[in-house]
Design a protein around this motif. Structure first.
Motif, PDB file in Angstrom:
ATOM      1  N   MET A 274      65.587 -24.508   7.355  1.00 17.15           N
ATOM      2  CA  MET A 274      64.406 -23.651   7.340  1.00 17.15           C
ATOM      3  C   MET A 274      63.364 -24.173   6.375  1.00 17.15           C
ATOM      4  SD  MET A 274      62.667 -21.088   5.562  1.00 17.15           S
ATOM      5  CE  MET A 274      63.863 -20.359   4.440  1.00 17.15           C
ATOM      6  N   GLU A 275      62.096 -24.112   6.787  1.00 14.92           N
ATOM      7  CA  GLU A 275      60.958 -24.411   5.926  1.00 14.92           C
ATOM      8  C   GLU A 275      59.880 -23.355   6.149  1.00 14.92           C
ATOM      9  OE1 GLU A 275      60.901 -29.297   5.561  1.00 14.92           O
ATOM     10  OE2 GLU A 275      59.504 -28.291   6.921  1.00 14.92           O
ATOM     11  N   ALA A 276      59.076 -23.098   5.111  1.00 15.62           N
ATOM     12  CA  ALA A 276      57.959 -22.173   5.228  1.00 15.62           C
ATOM     13  C   ALA A 276      56.707 -22.826   4.654  1.00 15.62           C
ATOM     14  CB  ALA A 276      58.269 -20.870   4.483  1.00 15.62           C
ATOM     15  N   TYR A 277      55.586 -22.583   5.299  1.00 22.80           N
ATOM     16  CA  TYR A 277      54.313 -23.160   4.881  1.00 22.80           C
ATOM     17  C   TYR A 277      53.244 -22.077   4.789  1.00 22.80           C
ATOM     18  CZ  TYR A 277      56.144 -27.837   5.960  1.00 22.80           C
ATOM     19  OH  TYR A 277      56.894 -28.998   5.975  1.00 22.80           O
ATOM     20  N   ILE A 278      52.351 -22.212   3.810  1.00 23.06           N
ATOM     21  CA  ILE A 278      51.134 -21.403   3.721  1.00 23.06           C
ATOM     22  C   ILE A 278      49.967 -22.361   3.546  1.00 23.06           C
ATOM     23  CG2 ILE A 278      49.822 -19.695   2.424  1.00 23.06           C
ATOM     24  CD1 ILE A 278      52.421 -18.443   1.513  1.00 23.06           C
ATOM     25  N   MET A 279      48.968 -22.265   4.442  1.00 25.80           N
ATOM     26  CA  MET A 279      47.780 -23.118   4.361  1.00 25.80           C
ATOM     27  C   MET A 279      46.534 -22.251   4.239  1.00 25.80           C
ATOM     28  SD  MET A 279      47.982 -26.300   7.004  1.00 25.80           S
ATOM     29  CE  MET A 279      49.044 -27.717   6.705  1.00 25.80           C
ATOM     30  N   PRO A 280      45.601 -22.610   3.351  1.00 23.88           N
ATOM     31  CA  PRO A 280      44.344 -21.858   3.273  1.00 23.88           C
ATOM     32  C   PRO A 280      43.480 -22.126   4.493  1.00 23.88           C
ATOM     33  CG  PRO A 280      44.254 -23.794   1.857  1.00 23.88           C
ATOM     34  CD  PRO A 280      45.661 -23.720   2.375  1.00 23.88           C
ATOM     35  N   ASN A 281      42.806 -21.110   4.968  1.00 29.82           N
ATOM     36  CA  ASN A 281      41.903 -21.240   6.110  1.00 29.82           C
ATOM     37  C   ASN A 281      40.582 -21.829   5.613  1.00 29.82           C
ATOM     38  OD1 ASN A 281      40.800 -21.030   8.654  1.00 29.82           O
ATOM     39  ND2 ASN A 281      40.492 -18.814   8.577  1.00 29.82           N
ATOM     40  N   ALA A 282      40.629 -23.111   5.302  1.00 30.47           N
ATOM     41  CA  ALA A 282      39.506 -23.797   4.672  1.00 30.47           C
ATOM     42  C   ALA A 282      39.631 -25.289   4.951  1.00 30.47           C
ATOM     43  CB  ALA A 282      39.508 -23.532   3.164  1.00 30.47           C
ATOM     44  N   PRO A 283      38.542 -26.044   4.802  1.00 31.85           N
ATOM     45  CA  PRO A 283      38.651 -27.496   5.003  1.00 31.85           C
ATOM     46  C   PRO A 283      39.642 -28.114   4.019  1.00 31.85           C
ATOM     47  CG  PRO A 283      36.353 -26.804   4.973  1.00 31.85           C
ATOM     48  CD  PRO A 283      37.155 -25.615   4.536  1.00 31.85           C
ATOM     49  N   ILE A 284      40.526 -28.962   4.534  1.00 34.21           N
ATOM     50  CA  ILE A 284      41.553 -29.614   3.726  1.00 34.21           C
ATOM     51  C   ILE A 284      41.371 -31.117   3.872  1.00 34.21           C
ATOM     52  CG2 ILE A 284      44.048 -29.972   3.454  1.00 34.21           C
ATOM     53  CD1 ILE A 284      44.419 -27.120   4.599  1.00 34.21           C
ATOM     54  N   SER A 285      41.435 -31.822   2.773  1.00 33.25           N
ATOM     55  CA  SER A 285      41.230 -33.261   2.787  1.00 33.25           C
ATOM     56  C   SER A 285      42.246 -33.933   3.705  1.00 33.25           C
ATOM     57  CB  SER A 285      41.351 -33.828   1.370  1.00 33.25           C
ATOM     58  OG  SER A 285      41.370 -35.242   1.390  1.00 33.25           O
ATOM     59  N   SER A 286      41.788 -34.951   4.429  1.00 36.76           N
ATOM     60  CA  SER A 286      42.665 -35.673   5.342  1.00 36.76           C
ATOM     61  C   SER A 286      43.766 -36.435   4.614  1.00 36.76           C
ATOM     62  CB  SER A 286      41.847 -36.652   6.197  1.00 36.76           C
ATOM     63  OG  SER A 286      41.159 -37.573   5.363  1.00 36.76           O
ATOM     64  N   SER A 287      43.584 -36.657   3.319  1.00 38.25           N
ATOM     65  CA  SER A 287      44.587 -37.379   2.537  1.00 38.25           C
ATOM     66  C   SER A 287      45.691 -36.463   2.019  1.00 38.25           C
ATOM     67  CB  SER A 287      43.916 -38.093   1.360  1.00 38.25           C
ATOM     68  OG  SER A 287      43.319 -37.144   0.484  1.00 38.25           O
ATOM     69  N   THR A 288      45.584 -35.156   2.258  1.00 41.90           N
ATOM     70  CA  THR A 288      46.560 -34.194   1.741  1.00 41.90           C
ATOM     71  C   THR A 288      47.791 -34.154   2.630  1.00 41.90           C
ATOM     72  OG1 THR A 288      44.743 -32.828   0.890  1.00 41.90           O
ATOM     73  CG2 THR A 288      46.916 -31.802   1.020  1.00 41.90           C
ATOM     74  N   ASN A 289      48.955 -34.339   2.036  1.00 45.18           N
ATOM     75  CA  ASN A 289      50.220 -34.261   2.765  1.00 45.18           C
ATOM     76  C   ASN A 289      50.529 -32.801   3.083  1.00 45.18           C
ATOM     77  OD1 ASN A 289      53.022 -34.205   3.476  1.00 45.18           O
ATOM     78  ND2 ASN A 289      53.312 -36.170   2.430  1.00 45.18           N
ATOM     79  N   ILE A 290      50.904 -32.499   4.328  1.00 42.95           N
ATOM     80  CA  ILE A 290      51.176 -31.105   4.699  1.00 42.95           C
ATOM     81  C   ILE A 290      52.324 -30.516   3.896  1.00 42.95           C
ATOM     82  CG2 ILE A 290      50.239 -31.314   7.032  1.00 42.95           C
ATOM     83  CD1 ILE A 290      53.127 -31.436   8.071  1.00 42.95           C
ATOM     84  N   ARG A 291      53.204 -31.374   3.357  1.00 45.55           N
ATOM     85  CA  ARG A 291      54.328 -30.849   2.585  1.00 45.55           C
ATOM     86  C   ARG A 291      53.872 -30.285   1.237  1.00 45.55           C
ATOM     87  NH1 ARG A 291      58.898 -31.495   5.062  1.00 45.55           N
ATOM     88  NH2 ARG A 291      60.166 -31.050   3.251  1.00 45.55           N
ATOM     89  N   ASN A 292      52.616 -30.523   0.875  1.00 44.50           N
ATOM     90  CA  ASN A 292      52.064 -29.879  -0.316  1.00 44.50           C
ATOM     91  C   ASN A 292      51.916 -28.375  -0.119  1.00 44.50           C
ATOM     92  OD1 ASN A 292      51.855 -32.360  -1.549  1.00 44.50           O
ATOM     93  ND2 ASN A 292      49.660 -32.597  -1.179  1.00 44.50           N
ATOM     94  N   PHE A 293      52.002 -27.924   1.138  1.00 43.55           N
ATOM     95  CA  PHE A 293      51.803 -26.505   1.439  1.00 43.55           C
ATOM     96  C   PHE A 293      53.128 -25.774   1.689  1.00 43.55           C
ATOM     97  CE2 PHE A 293      47.930 -28.755   2.691  1.00 43.55           C
ATOM     98  CZ  PHE A 293      46.989 -28.069   1.920  1.00 43.55           C
ATOM     99  N   LEU A 294      54.242 -26.445   1.395  1.00 40.77           N
ATOM    100  CA  LEU A 294      55.528 -25.749   1.453  1.00 40.77           C
ATOM    101  C   LEU A 294      55.498 -24.544   0.517  1.00 40.77           C
ATOM    102  CD1 LEU A 294      58.016 -28.748   1.554  1.00 40.77           C
ATOM    103  CD2 LEU A 294      57.982 -26.852   3.175  1.00 40.77           C
ATOM    104  N   ALA A 295      56.077 -23.430   0.973  1.00 36.53           N
ATOM    105  CA  ALA A 295      56.013 -22.183   0.211  1.00 36.53           C
ATOM    106  C   ALA A 295      57.356 -21.478   0.240  1.00 36.53           C
ATOM    107  CB  ALA A 295      54.935 -21.269   0.798  1.00 36.53           C
ATOM    108  N   ASP A 296      57.526 -20.568  -0.692  1.00 40.35           N
ATOM    109  CA  ASP A 296      58.710 -19.722  -0.704  1.00 40.35           C
ATOM    110  C   ASP A 296      58.532 -18.645   0.362  1.00 40.35           C
ATOM    111  OD1 ASP A 296      60.722 -17.800  -1.287  1.00 40.35           O
ATOM    112  OD2 ASP A 296      60.762 -18.456  -3.383  1.00 40.35           O
ATOM    113  N   ILE A 297      59.514 -18.487   1.218  1.00 39.88           N
ATOM    114  CA  ILE A 297      59.409 -17.510   2.305  1.00 39.88           C
ATOM    115  C   ILE A 297      59.210 -16.097   1.768  1.00 39.88           C
ATOM    116  CG2 ILE A 297      61.897 -17.097   2.504  1.00 39.88           C
ATOM    117  CD1 ILE A 297      61.512 -16.940   5.526  1.00 39.88           C
ATOM    118  N   ARG A 298      59.684 -15.845   0.548  1.00 38.32           N
ATOM    119  CA  ARG A 298      59.522 -14.516  -0.048  1.00 38.32           C
ATOM    120  C   ARG A 298      58.061 -14.206  -0.334  1.00 38.32           C
ATOM    121  NH1 ARG A 298      63.955 -15.425  -4.679  1.00 38.32           N
ATOM    122  NH2 ARG A 298      62.774 -17.386  -4.664  1.00 38.32           N
TER     123      ARG A 298
END
Length: 333
Positions: A274-298
């Motif tokens: 299991m993995e959980a992600y939270i991403m801001p609804n905003a422009p995100i740099s193309s160099s940003t790894n999506i795993r930077n947005f891993l979050a605690d499911i709680r």
């Protein structure tokens, strides 16, 4: 034996036989109706264990009879409902609709490898079109005009690219119940799209992936100066929730979006990952790894008011919430 006594005995036996047969067929018909109800109605499906317990008072084998087949709904909701507000069942995904904000609370999908691969015989996105879901009452319904000139993309929660097995499955992802306002460049067309591609890659690799997606209206910290005599010179520490709305129907623009991904192991009896992600609804740099947005499911549960994997221990899952790929992730099969 007197003839009258024999006739009476035959009458009793005949009557008893018809009563037993009638009771059996009535019971069988009742079980069939309950089975159909559980397979078609999400609320009945949610309380099925209580129904089973009640029915077993009359027939201890009814659980086996009721569980003899499986509907698409039961397959998709294998790990439980995060919430039960206004459940809507589509052919290949299920969602909970938020009538106040005119977007979904959550959308659940069960992805399988054949249905996320591009092939000439499957569904084509270009044959689908955005449309309001007319089953939603008009005073709670989002409309295409709400998105017109809004500067926001009509962002899918259940991605169209996840449902390529049948054209109907793809078409239904274009209902506005499955759509939310998303920033286009840098988010919907970029970082969020990359997360969707990542989910499809997992599906092709492991064969069976469950994904729950939804909006978040995240509180933010504000510091405001206070001028009253009692607090003069101090700073008032405030938390607030602020979000934009678009169109005449005031469709809410989420501040963030989440995905909860459950990958099933190929090994018999293997624990899911299991993995959980939270991403801001905003422009995100193309160099940003999506795993930077891993979050605690709680955190998702706390902010969104949902509960995932109801009835299952979190230790049942094999996973990580760290910002980089861990040994657990690399070694998962």
């Amino acid at each position: 034996m007197p003839l009258v006594s024999i006739d009476l005995t035959l009458l009793v036996l005949t009557g008893s036989s018809f009563f037993i047969l009638g009771a059996y067929y009535q019971h069988h018909d009742f079980l069939s109706k309950v089975h159909r109800l559980i397979q078609e109605d999400p609320y009945a499906f949610y309380i099925r264990e209580k129904l089973y317990d009640t029915l077993q008072l009359f027939n201890p084998y009814c659980l086996d009879q009721l569980d003899g087949s499986s509907s698409r709904m039961s397959q998709i909701m294998k790990y439980g409902f995060p919430g039960l507000d206004d459940i809507r069942v589509y052919s290949d995904f299920i969602l909970s609709y938020d009538r106040r904000n005119r977007v979904a609370h959550w959308v659940y999908e069960h992805l399988r490898a054949p249905c996320v691969k591009s092939n000439g015989n499957g569904a084509h996105r270009r044959e689908s079109y955005y449309q309001a879901d007319m089953s939603v009452p008009s005073n709670f319904r989002a409309d295409l005009t709400d998105y017109r000139d809004s500067r926001f993309d009509r962002g899918h929660l259940a991605a169209a690219g996840n449902h390529k097995c049948h054209q109907t499955h793809c078409n239904e992802t274009f209902y506005l119940t499955n759509i939310a306002p998303q920033v286009g460049k840098g988010f919907n067309r970029d970082a969020w799209n990359n997360l969707e591609i990542y989910v499809r890659d997992l599906t092709e690799r492991y064969g069976s992936v469950y994904v729950c997606t939804g909006p978040i209206y995240k509180p933010k910290h504000q510091l405001r100066g206070v001028t009253d005599a009692e607090h003069c010179g101090k700073v008032d520490d405030k938390w607030c929730v602020e979000y934009e709305v678009i169109g005449e129907n005031t469709v809410a623009v989420p501040t963030h979006f989440f995905k909860v991904i459950t990958v099933e192991s190929k090994l018999p009896g293997g624990s899911p990952y299991m993995e959980a992600y939270i991403m801001p609804n905003a422009p995100i740099s193309s160099s940003t790894n999506i795993r930077n947005f891993l979050a605690d499911i709680r955190e998702i549960e706390h902010i969104a008011g949902l509960q995932f994997f109801n009835g299952l221990r979190r230790s049942f899952f094999f996973g990580t919430n760290y910002s980089t790929a861990s040994d657990i992730y690399r070694n998962f099969v």
